[in-house]
Design a protein around this motif. Sequence first.
Motif, PDB file in Angstrom:
ATOM      1  N   ASP A   1       0.848  -1.193   0.000  1.00 35.49           N
ATOM      2  CA  ASP A   1       0.000   0.000   0.000  1.00 35.49           C
ATOM      3  C   ASP A   1       0.884   1.243   0.000  1.00 35.49           C
ATOM      4  N   VAL A   2       0.845   2.028  -1.075  1.00 30.61           N
ATOM      5  CA  VAL A   2       1.702   3.213  -1.198  1.00 30.61           C
ATOM      6  C   VAL A   2       0.899   4.414  -1.698  1.00 30.61           C
ATOM      7  N   GLU A   3       1.486   5.588  -1.517  1.00 32.91           N
ATOM      8  CA  GLU A   3       0.872   6.823  -2.012  1.00 32.91           C
ATOM      9  C   GLU A   3       1.560   7.260  -3.299  1.00 32.91           C
ATOM     10  N   ILE A   4       0.780   7.596  -4.297  1.00 33.39           N
ATOM     11  CA  ILE A   4       1.331   8.149  -5.533  1.00 33.39           C
ATOM     12  C   ILE A   4       1.611   9.635  -5.298  1.00 33.39           C
ATOM     13  N   PRO A   5       2.868  10.057  -5.376  1.00 36.76           N
ATOM     14  CA  PRO A   5       3.203  11.460  -5.118  1.00 36.76           C
ATOM     15  C   PRO A   5       3.056  12.307  -6.379  1.00 36.76           C
ATOM     16  N   SER A   6       3.375  13.585  -6.294  1.00 33.66           N
ATOM     17  CA  SER A   6       3.442  14.426  -7.491  1.00 33.66           C
ATOM     18  C   SER A   6       4.572  13.891  -8.362  1.00 33.66           C
ATOM     19  N   PHE A   7       4.417  14.001  -9.678  1.00 31.54           N
ATOM     20  CA  PHE A   7       5.457  13.483 -10.574  1.00 31.54           C
ATOM     21  C   PHE A   7       5.371  14.174 -11.925  1.00 31.54           C
TER      22      PHE A   7
ATOM     23  N   ALA B   1       0.185  15.873  -6.472  1.00 29.61           N
ATOM     24  CA  ALA B   1      -0.210  14.780  -5.577  1.00 29.61           C
ATOM     25  C   ALA B   1      -1.693  14.898  -5.256  1.00 29.61           C
ATOM     26  N   GLN B   2      -2.377  13.772  -5.219  1.00 29.35           N
ATOM     27  CA  GLN B   2      -3.811  13.753  -4.924  1.00 29.35           C
ATOM     28  C   GLN B   2      -4.128  12.859  -3.730  1.00 29.35           C
ATOM     29  N   GLY B   3      -3.110  12.386  -3.061  1.00 31.27           N
ATOM     30  CA  GLY B   3      -3.320  11.516  -1.912  1.00 31.27           C
ATOM     31  C   GLY B   3      -3.831  10.140  -2.282  1.00 31.27           C
TER      32      GLY B   3
ATOM     33  N   GLU C   1      10.037   5.480 -14.363  1.00 32.05           N
ATOM     34  CA  GLU C   1      10.317   6.742 -13.671  1.00 32.05           C
ATOM     35  C   GLU C   1       9.333   6.993 -12.527  1.00 32.05           C
ATOM     36  N   LEU C   2       8.044   6.715 -12.761  1.00 34.37           N
ATOM     37  CA  LEU C   2       7.066   6.905 -11.688  1.00 34.37           C
ATOM     38  C   LEU C   2       7.249   5.849 -10.601  1.00 34.37           C
ATOM     39  N   LEU C   3       7.644   4.652 -10.982  1.00 31.22           N
ATOM     40  CA  LEU C   3       7.897   3.619  -9.974  1.00 31.22           C
ATOM     41  C   LEU C   3       9.036   4.055  -9.051  1.00 31.22           C
ATOM     42  N   VAL C   4      10.123   4.558  -9.626  1.00 29.17           N
ATOM     43  CA  VAL C   4      11.241   5.039  -8.813  1.00 29.17           C
ATOM     44  C   VAL C   4      10.796   6.191  -7.921  1.00 29.17           C
ATOM     45  N   ARG C   5      10.050   7.126  -8.495  1.00 29.88           N
ATOM     46  CA  ARG C   5       9.549   8.275  -7.722  1.00 29.88           C
ATOM     47  C   ARG C   5       8.681   7.797  -6.554  1.00 29.88           C
ATOM     48  N   THR C   6       7.825   6.810  -6.787  1.00 29.05           N
ATOM     49  CA  THR C   6       6.928   6.303  -5.752  1.00 29.05           C
ATOM     50  C   THR C   6       7.703   5.573  -4.657  1.00 29.05           C
TER      51      THR C   6
END
Length: 379
Positions: A160-166, A177-179, A194-199
């Motif tokens: 369970d993770v949060e998707i941040p701004s990217f 970011a939308q929480g 790239e989004l996986l690394v950011r997350t």
Amino acid sequence: MPPQQGRGHDTYGGYDSGYNTGQVYGAPAGPGGPGGPSQPPSGPGRPGRTPGAAPDWRKRIKVGSIVLVSALVVTTVSTYFWADSKVRREVDLSKVIERPKEGDCTTYLIVGSDSREGMSDEEKKKLHTGSAEGKRTDSMMILAKCSSGNTMISLPRDSDVEIPSFVGSQSGKKFPAQGRRVKLNAAYAEDGPELLVRTVEHNTGLRIDHYAEIGFAGFANIVDALGGVELDIEEGFKDEKSGADFKAGRQTLNGEQSLAFVRTRYAFAESDLQRTKNQQKFLSALASQAATPSTVLNPFDLYPLLGAGLDTLIVDKDMGLYDMGQMFFAMKGVNGGDGVSMNMPISGQRGGNLVWDKAKVQQLVKQIQNDEKVTVRGQ
């Protein structure tokens, strides 16, 4: 009387092997024939030697060694440039924003994708991969190469993770970011590596230095090129979906069997957590058997191994062959007891997703950042 031009002199240090006169090694050649007296030195001040004496093998061995080493260097350099040209450097980590601070260890995010790229229908059927379009992450793990010991941490795809701004990898547009809380593998499905690394960085606080990803076909081909991977399976299991059918005991797995071993989850009560343990165990064994002098220094073993995997290996733009070698040797170190392997610490579940133990994750990240011995343990 002028000095005699006998066969006892040549340009190689004043000695002649005898081959230029047709003389056979070990046969006496005095004027009296077999058993006759030896020919005298060829003249005053000349070194000369007894004809028929053994060649200077020390000099020949020295010259042969130089030739062998030179050939090895040329082969190694040629292999390096050939392999380097085949690497797919497609992941741009410069697109990742708001990154954590750099630590003292080198960190790799290693991803196994379910990409069927380049596979025929027959291969898909043989490997039990199905024919889904696109690709998703089938396994994810962080490898931290540290002087204090290497650490391999599996990240369950149901985390369970949060998707941040990217910033979009293709559009270049920044998404706020939308929480949103999702499974970790959804980050990859949404906008790739790239989004996986950011997350991963956002949810762990650990900076990722390098990214490496391999698909189904490449994984199986590497195992087959290596001649299989020897593994000790503690308890047998069977799974129709992955094609797994294993009995307990030490055995050598081919590419098809290896892929089934690392993909199976439904045969275990712990599901994805047990699968990630199997993935770590297998990758460590693979690295241990691949990263050996007999493989690395033998072009007849090295060429097929590199050729089998490089076409489907995707890495970041700054990752060179040296970095890949370091990654493999770090995994080998974990298998050899120089470090630890574990799952990310879990504290519970939320909506079926695995929730990380925040306190343990923070402690784990701090220890890796500071190159301290890792004392945290996961599931």
